[in-house]
Scaffold this motif. Sequence first.
Motif, short mmCIF file in Angstrom:
data_model
loop_
_atom_site.label_atom_id
_atom_site.label_comp_id
_atom_site.label_asym_id
_atom_site.label_seq_id
_atom_site.Cartn_x
_atom_site.Cartn_y
_atom_site.Cartn_z
N ARG A 6 0.83 -1.21 0.00
CA ARG A 6 0.00 0.00 0.00
C ARG A 6 0.86 1.26 0.00
NH1 ARG A 6 -3.44 -3.07 3.37
NH2 ARG A 6 -2.38 -2.28 5.24
N SER A 7 1.94 1.23 0.76
CA SER A 7 2.84 2.38 0.83
C SER A 7 3.47 2.66 -0.53
CB SER A 7 3.92 2.15 1.88
OG SER A 7 3.35 1.99 3.17
N LEU A 8 3.91 1.60 -1.21
CA LEU A 8 4.51 1.77 -2.53
C LEU A 8 3.49 2.29 -3.54
CD1 LEU A 8 6.71 -1.46 -2.77
CD2 LEU A 8 7.51 0.90 -2.53
N LEU A 13 1.33 6.91 -6.66
CA LEU A 13 0.20 7.80 -6.95
C LEU A 13 0.55 9.24 -6.66
CD1 LEU A 13 -2.73 8.42 -7.63
CD2 LEU A 13 -3.33 7.80 -5.27
N TRP A 14 1.13 9.51 -5.50
CA TRP A 14 1.49 10.87 -5.16
C TRP A 14 2.57 11.41 -6.09
CZ3 TRP A 14 -1.29 14.21 -2.86
CH2 TRP A 14 -2.20 13.83 -1.89
N GLY A 15 3.44 10.54 -6.56
CA GLY A 15 4.44 10.97 -7.53
C GLY A 15 3.80 11.45 -8.81
N LEU A 50 2.40 8.38 -18.07
CA LEU A 50 2.67 8.31 -16.63
C LEU A 50 1.44 7.85 -15.87
CD1 LEU A 50 4.45 8.88 -14.15
CD2 LEU A 50 3.62 11.24 -14.21
N PHE A 51 0.28 8.40 -16.19
CA PHE A 51 -0.95 7.99 -15.51
C PHE A 51 -1.22 6.50 -15.71
CE2 PHE A 51 -3.01 12.47 -15.67
CZ PHE A 51 -2.30 12.83 -14.54
#
Length: 256
Positions: A6-8, A13-15, A50-51
């Motif tokens: 989940r962290s990865l 996503l935030w990137g 990227l998306f």
Amino acid sequence: MGVVRRSLALTCLWGALWIGVFFPLATLGQTTELDLSAVSTPQLFLLHFLFVFVLMIWYFLGFAGFPGFGAEGKYGWIAQLGFRATSIWREIGLGLAVGVGAWFVVLIALTSVALLVWWLGGAEYLPTEPPSVVPWIAGLPIAVRLLVSLSAGVVEETFFRGFLQPRIGLALSTGLFVLAHASYEQPLMLVGITLLSLIYGLLVVWRQTIWAAIAAHTLFDAMQLLVIIPWALRLLEEGGPEIPIPVAAILASLGF
């Protein structure tokens, strides 16, 4: 292991949001002009690539090993990204109708806002020429403009409406969509983009699938790039200072 995955996924996503939404905001108001002549056709699609890449990483990290991992089932990407539909062609037909209607809704809204600002004495705040990127896009080959429209319809709706909206809500996903287009630096243009995002988002809520929104978005962008923007630019060029300010503002804000 679930926490790590989940962290990865959240980091990826935030990137993507940082690169595609928040980082461009830091350049607003700067006078540095992008050399559009140096932009190649593949570069037009970098953000969309990227998306797509982030969605693939997110899906793999989130659902690999789950029963039904793959296209079908509750944990399949079709369901998770909003592609499930009883009749895809019916949804596309509905979306095409909404795409045409959305253009008239946006035109009425832009006209109303421009007239209100002008009536209140804020003529100097109304744009009289489009952002430099708009004439450049309008001058691209027809095939490229069609491909840009299709890519925007499929990728942006999948990311913002199919992925983000069910997880963070209509309001926040709409806000991110608008911020992703803020580099135009035209508030009047952002009014139209906000309306479009809400229309597409409500269409997804109603239909419970993103196919209609994809069709509406693609048709709207194709109409803009192939017909509306070239027409508006021609009127601005031919009319010059003789065009009333509210009309010029509307024409200059149609390039989204």
